[in-house]
Design a protein around this motif. Structure first.
Motif, PDB file in Angstrom:
ATOM      1  N   LYS A   1       0.816  -1.216   0.000  1.00  0.00           N
ATOM      2  CA  LYS A   1       0.000   0.000   0.000  1.00  0.00           C
ATOM      3  C   LYS A   1       0.850   1.266   0.000  1.00  0.00           C
ATOM      4  O   LYS A   1       0.442   2.296  -0.543  1.00  0.00           O
ATOM      5  CB  LYS A   1      -0.931   0.003   1.222  1.00  0.00           C
ATOM      6  CG  LYS A   1      -1.958  -1.125   1.215  1.00  0.00           C
ATOM      7  CD  LYS A   1      -2.880  -1.028   0.017  1.00  0.00           C
ATOM      8  CE  LYS A   1      -3.902  -2.155   0.006  1.00  0.00           C
ATOM      9  NZ  LYS A   1      -4.800  -2.087  -1.173  1.00  0.00           N
ATOM     10  N   ASN A   2       2.035   1.184   0.626  1.00  0.00           N
ATOM     11  CA  ASN A   2       2.929   2.343   0.694  1.00  0.00           C
ATOM     12  C   ASN A   2       4.333   1.913   0.285  1.00  0.00           C
ATOM     13  O   ASN A   2       5.213   1.754   1.137  1.00  0.00           O
ATOM     14  CB  ASN A   2       2.946   2.921   2.115  1.00  0.00           C
ATOM     15  CG  ASN A   2       1.569   3.368   2.567  1.00  0.00           C
ATOM     16  OD1 ASN A   2       1.033   4.351   2.075  1.00  0.00           O
ATOM     17  ND2 ASN A   2       0.993   2.631   3.504  1.00  0.00           N
ATOM     18  N   PRO A   3       4.566   1.715  -1.017  1.00  0.00           N
ATOM     19  CA  PRO A   3       5.861   1.225  -1.494  1.00  0.00           C
ATOM     20  C   PRO A   3       7.007   2.131  -1.047  1.00  0.00           C
ATOM     21  O   PRO A   3       6.907   3.359  -1.081  1.00  0.00           O
ATOM     22  CB  PRO A   3       5.703   1.251  -3.021  1.00  0.00           C
ATOM     23  CG  PRO A   3       4.224   1.161  -3.250  1.00  0.00           C
ATOM     24  CD  PRO A   3       3.603   1.926  -2.119  1.00  0.00           C
ATOM     25  N   ASN A   4       8.080   1.486  -0.607  1.00  0.00           N
ATOM     26  CA  ASN A   4       9.276   2.225  -0.198  1.00  0.00           C
ATOM     27  C   ASN A   4      10.458   1.654  -0.975  1.00  0.00           C
ATOM     28  O   ASN A   4      10.878   0.523  -0.730  1.00  0.00           O
ATOM     29  CB  ASN A   4       9.507   2.079   1.305  1.00  0.00           C
ATOM     30  CG  ASN A   4      10.654   2.946   1.804  1.00  0.00           C
ATOM     31  OD1 ASN A   4      11.574   3.259   1.070  1.00  0.00           O
ATOM     32  ND2 ASN A   4      10.600   3.323   3.075  1.00  0.00           N
ATOM     33  N   PRO A   5      11.017   2.421  -1.922  1.00  0.00           N
ATOM     34  CA  PRO A   5      12.110   1.916  -2.747  1.00  0.00           C
ATOM     35  C   PRO A   5      13.372   1.593  -1.959  1.00  0.00           C
ATOM     36  O   PRO A   5      14.278   0.938  -2.485  1.00  0.00           O
ATOM     37  CB  PRO A   5      12.355   3.061  -3.738  1.00  0.00           C
ATOM     38  CG  PRO A   5      11.828   4.285  -3.052  1.00  0.00           C
ATOM     39  CD  PRO A   5      10.668   3.816  -2.249  1.00  0.00           C
ATOM     40  N   GLN A   6      13.423   2.009  -0.695  1.00  0.00           N
ATOM     41  CA  GLN A   6      14.595   1.743   0.127  1.00  0.00           C
ATOM     42  C   GLN A   6      14.531   0.383   0.818  1.00  0.00           C
ATOM     43  O   GLN A   6      15.499  -0.051   1.436  1.00  0.00           O
ATOM     44  CB  GLN A   6      14.743   2.828   1.198  1.00  0.00           C
ATOM     45  CG  GLN A   6      15.077   4.203   0.659  1.00  0.00           C
ATOM     46  CD  GLN A   6      15.231   5.213   1.776  1.00  0.00           C
ATOM     47  OE1 GLN A   6      14.280   5.529   2.497  1.00  0.00           O
ATOM     48  NE2 GLN A   6      16.437   5.706   1.943  1.00  0.00           N
ATOM     49  N   LEU A   7      13.378  -0.303   0.696  1.00  0.00           N
ATOM     50  CA  LEU A   7      13.182  -1.550   1.427  1.00  0.00           C
ATOM     51  C   LEU A   7      12.815  -2.711   0.509  1.00  0.00           C
ATOM     52  O   LEU A   7      12.235  -2.503  -0.556  1.00  0.00           O
ATOM     53  CB  LEU A   7      12.060  -1.367   2.462  1.00  0.00           C
ATOM     54  CG  LEU A   7      12.271  -0.307   3.544  1.00  0.00           C
ATOM     55  CD1 LEU A   7      10.987  -0.130   4.343  1.00  0.00           C
ATOM     56  CD2 LEU A   7      13.429  -0.682   4.447  1.00  0.00           C
ATOM     57  N   ARG A   8      13.129  -3.910   0.961  1.00  0.00           N
ATOM     58  CA  ARG A   8      12.661  -5.108   0.260  1.00  0.00           C
ATOM     59  C   ARG A   8      12.282  -6.186   1.276  1.00  0.00           C
ATOM     60  O   ARG A   8      12.963  -6.379   2.288  1.00  0.00           O
ATOM     61  CB  ARG A   8      13.699  -5.639  -0.738  1.00  0.00           C
ATOM     62  CG  ARG A   8      14.906  -6.328  -0.128  1.00  0.00           C
ATOM     63  CD  ARG A   8      15.825  -6.859  -1.227  1.00  0.00           C
ATOM     64  NE  ARG A   8      17.049  -7.455  -0.693  1.00  0.00           N
ATOM     65  CZ  ARG A   8      17.217  -8.759  -0.462  1.00  0.00           C
ATOM     66  NH1 ARG A   8      16.237  -9.609  -0.734  1.00  0.00           N
ATOM     67  NH2 ARG A   8      18.361  -9.219   0.018  1.00  0.00           N
ATOM     68  N   LEU A   9      11.191  -6.855   0.998  1.00  0.00           N
ATOM     69  CA  LEU A   9      10.755  -8.001   1.790  1.00  0.00           C
ATOM     70  C   LEU A   9      11.472  -9.218   1.224  1.00  0.00           C
ATOM     71  O   LEU A   9      11.340  -9.522   0.035  1.00  0.00           O
ATOM     72  CB  LEU A   9       9.239  -8.159   1.684  1.00  0.00           C
ATOM     73  CG  LEU A   9       8.573  -9.270   2.500  1.00  0.00           C
ATOM     74  CD1 LEU A   9       8.845  -9.086   3.989  1.00  0.00           C
ATOM     75  CD2 LEU A   9       7.075  -9.277   2.238  1.00  0.00           C
ATOM     76  N   VAL A  10      12.254  -9.903   2.040  1.00  0.00           N
ATOM     77  CA  VAL A  10      13.115 -10.983   1.560  1.00  0.00           C
ATOM     78  C   VAL A  10      12.281 -12.196   1.155  1.00  0.00           C
ATOM     79  O   VAL A  10      11.672 -12.864   1.993  1.00  0.00           O
ATOM     80  CB  VAL A  10      14.138 -11.376   2.645  1.00  0.00           C
ATOM     81  CG1 VAL A  10      15.051 -12.491   2.131  1.00  0.00           C
ATOM     82  CG2 VAL A  10      14.961 -10.161   3.061  1.00  0.00           C
ATOM     83  N   ALA A  11      12.282 -12.476  -0.152  1.00  0.00           N
ATOM     84  CA  ALA A  11      11.418 -13.526  -0.698  1.00  0.00           C
ATOM     85  C   ALA A  11      11.844 -14.925  -0.269  1.00  0.00           C
ATOM     86  O   ALA A  11      11.007 -15.804  -0.063  1.00  0.00           O
ATOM     87  CB  ALA A  11      11.395 -13.425  -2.218  1.00  0.00           C
TER      88      ALA A  11
END
Length: 256
Positions: free
Chosen positions: A198-208
Motif C-alpha cells: 500500500k505504501n511502497p518504499n524503494p529503500q526496502l525489500r521483503l526478503v522472498a
C-alpha cells in the motif's frame, strides 16, 4: 356487578401472565464484550483516521463471530504490549489482534480456535543484496522486532545477534531499516507485505527467500478459565468458517 368484577379480575390476571411470560424474552439482551485491538497492525487492526475507529481483518472477524454467536462487541484501542495485561486485569474481555498463540502465552491466557495462520517476515534495505533464508544468516547483526511479539522471544533465544532492538510498531521497524539503524527487521509477514504494497518504499525489500521460524495461529484471546466466553467464540468461529464469511473477510483484506 360481581360477575363484571370477576371478569375484569380474570382479564387482568391473563394480562399479567402474558407479561410475565413475555418479559424474559424481551428483557434478555445480547451481551456486549469489550475487545482490545491495536492501532498499528495493518491490515489486522489499525486506526482509520477518517472514521477515527479501529478497523481491519481481526475487527471484522470478531464482529462476524459475535453476530454468529449472539453477542455484540465494543472495540477498545490498546497498544500491543498492553493487550494481555489489560485482559488479565479485566479492562477488556477479549483480545482480537495479530497475536500468535504460543506456549508462554497459553500459561497466562486462553486461546480460541484458529482464525488465521502465518509466520514472520524479514525486511532489509533494498540495496542489501545478501541472501537470508533464516535468522541464522543474520548472525552478529543488529536486528529489530515489535515489542511483545513472539518474534522478539525467538530472536533473543537464538543468542547470535549483536543486539535485538524492540519497537512499538512495524512502521517504526521499517523506518529504522530504511535509515540503516538496524540491519534487518522481523515482523508479521502479512502486515509487512500489506504495508509495503500500500505504501511502497524503494529503500526496502521483503526478503522472498526467507523461511519463517515462528509459525503460528492467530486466535481470539480470553482470560484464563473464561470457558463461557471461549465457547461462544469457538461456536461463532465454526459458523463463519462454515458459511464462508471468514474466507470473504480474508479476501477483503488481501492477506490470503
Amino acid at each position: 356487578m360481581i360477575h363484571l368484577v370477576k371478569r375484569c379480575a380474570a382479564t387482568l390476571a391473563a394480562i399479567a401472565v402474558a407479561v410475565i411470560t413475555l418479559a424474559p424474552a424481551s428483557a434478555v439482551a445480547a451481551p456486549t464484550y469489550t475487545v482490545g485491538a491495536t492501532a498499528t497492525g495493518v491490515p489486522f487492526t489499525f486506526l482509520d483516521v477518517k472514521t477515527n475507529s479501529i478497523e481491519g481483518l481481526m475487527v471484522d472477524a470478531i464482529t462476524a463471530t459475535g453476530k454468529a454467536a449472539g453477542f455484540d462487541v465494543t472495540i477498545q484501542q490498546t497498544t500491543f504490549s498492553a493487550l494481555i495485561p489489560s485482559l488479565t486485569t479485566k479492562k477488556i474481555d477479549i483480545v482480537s489482534a495479530a497475536m500468535l498463540k504460543t506456549p508462554a502465552r497459553e500459561q497466562v491466557v486462553d486461546f480460541s480456535d484458529t482464525v488465521y495462520s502465518y509466520g514472520e517476515g524479514l525486511v532489509v534495505r533494498a540495496d542489501d543484496k545478501g541472501r537470508y533464508a533464516s535468522m541464522d544468516d543474520l548472525k552478529g547483526e543488529v536486528v529489530g522486532a515489535q515489542v511483545g511479539t513472539a518474534f522478539v522471544d525467538a530472536l533473543n533465544k537464538k543468542g547470535i545477534f549483536k543486539e535485538v532492538r524492540t519497537y512499538d510498531s512495524v512502521s517504526d521497524i521499517l523506518r529504522d531499516v530504511a535509515l540503516g539503524r538496524i540491519k534487518a527487521g522481523f515482523g508479521d509477514h502479512p502486515i509487512i507485505a500489506y504495508q509495503l504494497q500500500k505504501n511502497p518504499n524503494p529503500q526496502l525489500r521483503l526478503v522472498a527467500e526467507y523461511q519463517p521460524s515462528v509459525k503460528g495461529q492467530v486466535c481470539f484471546v480470553v482470560r484464563k478459565g473464561d470457558t463461557g466466553t471461549l465457547e461462544k467464540l469457538n461456536a461463532g468461529i465454526r459458523k463463519i468458517k462454515a458459511d464462508g464469511s471468514l474466507s470473504e473477510i480474508v479476501k477483503k483484506w488481501q492477506v490470503e
